[in-house]
Structures are given as C-alpha cells and as structure tokens.
Design a protein around this motif. Structure first.
Motif, PDB file in Angstrom:
ATOM      1  N   VAL A  44       0.862  -1.170   0.000  1.00  0.00           N
ATOM      2  CA  VAL A  44       0.000   0.000   0.000  1.00  0.00           C
ATOM      3  C   VAL A  44       0.901   1.222   0.000  1.00  0.00           C
ATOM      4  O   VAL A  44       1.461   1.612   1.023  1.00  0.00           O
ATOM      5  CB  VAL A  44      -0.937   0.005   1.237  1.00  0.00           C
ATOM      6  CG1 VAL A  44      -1.836   1.232   1.218  1.00  0.00           C
ATOM      7  CG2 VAL A  44      -1.788  -1.262   1.239  1.00  0.00           C
ATOM      8  N   ARG A  45       1.061   1.831  -1.167  1.00  0.00           N
ATOM      9  CA  ARG A  45       1.995   2.952  -1.302  1.00  0.00           C
ATOM     10  C   ARG A  45       1.539   4.173  -0.525  1.00  0.00           C
ATOM     11  O   ARG A  45       2.349   4.971  -0.060  1.00  0.00           O
ATOM     12  CB  ARG A  45       2.142   3.317  -2.781  1.00  0.00           C
ATOM     13  CG  ARG A  45       2.698   2.187  -3.626  1.00  0.00           C
ATOM     14  CD  ARG A  45       4.129   1.851  -3.259  1.00  0.00           C
ATOM     15  NE  ARG A  45       4.658   0.760  -4.069  1.00  0.00           N
ATOM     16  CZ  ARG A  45       5.867   0.242  -3.899  1.00  0.00           C
ATOM     17  NH1 ARG A  45       6.647   0.702  -2.952  1.00  0.00           N
ATOM     18  NH2 ARG A  45       6.283  -0.741  -4.666  1.00  0.00           N
ATOM     19  N   ALA A  46       0.211   4.337  -0.413  1.00  0.00           N
ATOM     20  CA  ALA A  46      -0.289   5.531   0.266  1.00  0.00           C
ATOM     21  C   ALA A  46      -0.023   5.492   1.767  1.00  0.00           C
ATOM     22  O   ALA A  46      -0.033   6.523   2.427  1.00  0.00           O
ATOM     23  CB  ALA A  46      -1.790   5.687   0.019  1.00  0.00           C
ATOM     24  N   SER A  49       4.072   4.128   6.746  1.00  0.00           N
ATOM     25  CA  SER A  49       4.179   3.726   8.141  1.00  0.00           C
ATOM     26  C   SER A  49       5.451   2.934   8.342  1.00  0.00           C
ATOM     27  O   SER A  49       5.758   2.016   7.568  1.00  0.00           O
ATOM     28  CB  SER A  49       2.958   2.891   8.554  1.00  0.00           C
ATOM     29  OG  SER A  49       3.126   2.370   9.850  1.00  0.00           O
ATOM     30  N   SER A  50       6.193   3.306   9.383  1.00  0.00           N
ATOM     31  CA  SER A  50       7.406   2.559   9.709  1.00  0.00           C
ATOM     32  C   SER A  50       7.090   1.222  10.355  1.00  0.00           C
ATOM     33  O   SER A  50       7.955   0.356  10.441  1.00  0.00           O
ATOM     34  CB  SER A  50       8.284   3.396  10.644  1.00  0.00           C
ATOM     35  OG  SER A  50       7.596   3.696  11.845  1.00  0.00           O
ATOM     36  N   HIS A  51       5.837   1.043  10.808  1.00  0.00           N
ATOM     37  CA  HIS A  51       5.457  -0.221  11.441  1.00  0.00           C
ATOM     38  C   HIS A  51       5.204  -1.314  10.417  1.00  0.00           C
ATOM     39  O   HIS A  51       5.178  -2.491  10.766  1.00  0.00           O
ATOM     40  CB  HIS A  51       4.194  -0.012  12.281  1.00  0.00           C
ATOM     41  CG  HIS A  51       4.449   0.794  13.524  1.00  0.00           C
ATOM     42  ND1 HIS A  51       3.621   0.747  14.627  1.00  0.00           N
ATOM     43  CD2 HIS A  51       5.421   1.667  13.837  1.00  0.00           C
ATOM     44  CE1 HIS A  51       4.086   1.552  15.566  1.00  0.00           C
ATOM     45  NE2 HIS A  51       5.169   2.126  15.100  1.00  0.00           N
ATOM     46  N   ARG A  52       4.975  -0.931   9.161  1.00  0.00           N
ATOM     47  CA  ARG A  52       4.728  -1.914   8.109  1.00  0.00           C
ATOM     48  C   ARG A  52       5.606  -1.613   6.898  1.00  0.00           C
ATOM     49  O   ARG A  52       5.145  -1.069   5.901  1.00  0.00           O
ATOM     50  CB  ARG A  52       3.254  -1.892   7.688  1.00  0.00           C
ATOM     51  CG  ARG A  52       2.273  -2.282   8.783  1.00  0.00           C
ATOM     52  CD  ARG A  52       0.854  -2.125   8.277  1.00  0.00           C
ATOM     53  NE  ARG A  52      -0.127  -2.407   9.315  1.00  0.00           N
ATOM     54  CZ  ARG A  52      -1.441  -2.212   9.148  1.00  0.00           C
ATOM     55  NH1 ARG A  52      -1.893  -1.747   7.993  1.00  0.00           N
ATOM     56  NH2 ARG A  52      -2.284  -2.469  10.135  1.00  0.00           N
ATOM     57  N   PRO A  53       6.880  -1.955   6.954  1.00  0.00           N
ATOM     58  CA  PRO A  53       7.753  -1.720   5.793  1.00  0.00           C
ATOM     59  C   PRO A  53       7.286  -2.526   4.584  1.00  0.00           C
ATOM     60  O   PRO A  53       6.870  -3.683   4.721  1.00  0.00           O
ATOM     61  CB  PRO A  53       9.127  -2.179   6.294  1.00  0.00           C
ATOM     62  CG  PRO A  53       8.844  -3.056   7.467  1.00  0.00           C
ATOM     63  CD  PRO A  53       7.590  -2.560   8.091  1.00  0.00           C
ATOM     64  N   PRO A  91      -9.040  -5.147   7.322  1.00  0.00           N
ATOM     65  CA  PRO A  91      -7.819  -4.464   6.860  1.00  0.00           C
ATOM     66  C   PRO A  91      -7.934  -2.963   7.075  1.00  0.00           C
ATOM     67  O   PRO A  91      -9.020  -2.385   7.035  1.00  0.00           O
ATOM     68  CB  PRO A  91      -7.753  -4.826   5.367  1.00  0.00           C
ATOM     69  CG  PRO A  91      -8.632  -6.006   5.209  1.00  0.00           C
ATOM     70  CD  PRO A  91      -9.707  -5.881   6.232  1.00  0.00           C
ATOM     71  N   GLY A  92      -6.792  -2.329   7.309  1.00  0.00           N
ATOM     72  CA  GLY A  92      -6.775  -0.888   7.515  1.00  0.00           C
ATOM     73  C   GLY A  92      -5.386  -0.410   7.838  1.00  0.00           C
ATOM     74  O   GLY A  92      -4.443  -1.198   7.985  1.00  0.00           O
ATOM     75  N   SER A  93      -5.265   0.923   7.948  1.00  0.00           N
ATOM     76  CA  SER A  93      -3.970   1.526   8.254  1.00  0.00           C
ATOM     77  C   SER A  93      -3.601   1.252   9.699  1.00  0.00           C
ATOM     78  O   SER A  93      -4.467   1.042  10.556  1.00  0.00           O
ATOM     79  CB  SER A  93      -4.003   3.036   7.989  1.00  0.00           C
ATOM     80  OG  SER A  93      -5.014   3.637   8.775  1.00  0.00           O
TER      81      SER A  93
END
Length: 282
Positions: A44-46, A49-53, A91-93
């Motif tokens: 997900v390019r948008a 987040s550093s938590h999900r590289p 699913p989500g940010s």
C-alpha cells in the motif's frame, strides 16, 4: 518425465486471482482437515508507516480464531525471524500515533476470523512464506508449542481475566510517565512556535506561517504562566505611574470628575431624545 513434472508442480505455490498465495495449515499432525490462509506482500503505497515496511510485511487473510498473535508468530517463524504480528478484524492503516494501551484498558476483542500483518526482520523470509508449497501444510499445535482449545482455553482465559494490583499499578505508572513526556514535548513545541512571533515597538505582532496541517491546541498551564510573565515584563518597561500617594489621589479625583461630567452629558442626551419622541398632534 511426466512424473517429474507432476512432482515439480506439487512443490510449487498455488497463486489465486488477486495475487494471493494459498498457505495450508492444520491444527495438529494427525488432523484430517486443513485450513487455507491467503498471503501476499503488503504493498500500500499511500500508507507511509514505519510499522509496516513494504518489503518485509506479509498480509494474511482467513486467520482462524484459535490462532492468537503468539501462535501466528510461532507459525511463521519457520520462514525467518518475525519482528511483529498485528491481528485485526478488518484491513486498515496501522494506529501508529498515540500511546500504546495495555490489554486491561482495551475493549474485548471480537471472536472470529482475522486478518494479519506479519513483519519479518529480513525480506527473504517474506519470499519464503509466499513460495511455500501448497501441498505441505503448516502444523499449528505441536508438542513443543501446544495450543489450548475448548475447556482448557476457557480456563486459561478465566485465570488471565484476574488483574494483579501490582501489575496494574506498574502499567498505570508507565502510562502516566509516557503521558507526561508527551505533554512536555507538546509544550516545548508550543514555546518554539510562540518565539516565532516578534513584536515591534509600536505593538504590531508579526505572525509567521506554521507547518501545514498543524491544528491549534488549547493553552496549557505552563504556556499561560509564560504569557503572564511576558506581560509583566512589558509593564516594567513602561514608565511608572502613580508612584507617590498624592499622585494616586489626584488620579482618583480626575477619574471621578470625568465620570460625573460624562454622567451629566448622558442625562442631557437622554432628555433631548425624550423630547424628540414626544407626540405633538398640532
């Protein structure tokens, strides 16, 4: 030749439409039934987040209810070292901002199938999970890592529902310490923004443009104290008035005389308005 091709096909991963690879699991080694997980690389390019590289995060669908975070972490550890596991209902940010709450202060989790975000320490572990053969199921419950179900699981959840006062006090102290640190940082940021405002001799204030998207925050007690101290410094720079007692008395007399004069002017103006409103038929 045909047998070797069939064997090679069995060892290949099964990819379905949408780019998901099928990853079979079974609860125990003697279980006849299998469960299918659907995995793909998180892209997900948008989401910055550093938590999900992007190169080390695996997105997983259809995680069964008996797989907790610890079980999922142990299950995928055979592909490589797992950095973190996040299970969600949808699913989500990622919720990266704000304090991290303890499980004691979170609402009860919904029971059911989950989606997961598994972050590996190395990108090759993600590739190994995606390329796992579809005919070799992963075993969830083993002798080294048993998974409790049924009555044993209910008993464990009931025992874990009791909160030890010492543990709770430790969690509360840690949360308040983190809260104080965040408030100090916010006040420091507000102080730096206040210093950007420059006041000239005529009293004009030059307001500089702040960062885009920054919302105004309510003044804290420390900010109010700094503002009051600044106002007091301004008063000290001005000329001292009413220093002597006779000056103070004269100022009071002049103020009272001015009020009386204004009162008489108001009376005359009201009388004139009443006279103008008087009805005169002829």
């Amino acid at each position: 030749m045909a047998a070797s091709k069939m064997k090679h096909a069995r060892n290949q991963p099964c990819v379905i439409p949408g780019g998901f690879a099928v990853l079979p699991i079974q609860f125990s080694s003697d279980s006849a039934a299998q469960h299918k997980l659907y995995v793909k690389e998180h892209k997900v390019r948008a989401e910055k987040s550093s938590h999900r590289p992007l190169d080390r995060t695996l997105f997983v669908l259809n995680i069964p209810p008996y797989c907790s975070q610890a079980v999922v972490k142990e299950l995928f550890s055979q592909f490589g070292c797992v950095h973190s596991v996040e299970l969600r209902d949808h699913p989500g940010s990622s919720h990266e901002s704000g304090p991290k709450l303890s499980k004691f202060f979170k609402p009860a989790e919904k029971k059911g199938f989950k989606v997961g975000y598994i972050v590996f320490q190395k990108s090759r572990s993600l590739k190994a999970a995606k390329s796992h053969p579809h005919n070799e199921p992963l075993v969830v419950c083993t002798e080294e890592h048993p998974v409790k179900t049924g009555v044993q699981k209910w008993i464990q959840q009931y025992r874990e529902s009791f909160i030890q006062p010492e543990k709770l006090q430790e969690i509360v102290d840690s949360f308040m310490e983190d809260y104080d640190n965040r408030k100090e940082k916010e006040e420091e940021q507000q102080r730096k923004e206040a210093e950007l405002q420059q006041e000239d001799e005529e009293g004009w204030v030059k307001v500089t443009k702040g960062h885009k998207g920054v919302k105004a925050r309510p003044h804290s007690e420390a900010a109010n104290r700094r503002t009051l101290h600044k106002e007091m410094r301004k008063k000290k720079r001005k000329e001292l008035m009413n220093f002597y007692t006779w000056q103070h008395k004269n100022t009071q007399k002049e103020h009272i005389a001015e009020l009386r004069k204004k009162f008489e002017e108001d009376k005359q103006r009201i009388a004139l308005l009443r006279a103008q409103r008087k009805f005169k038929p002829y």
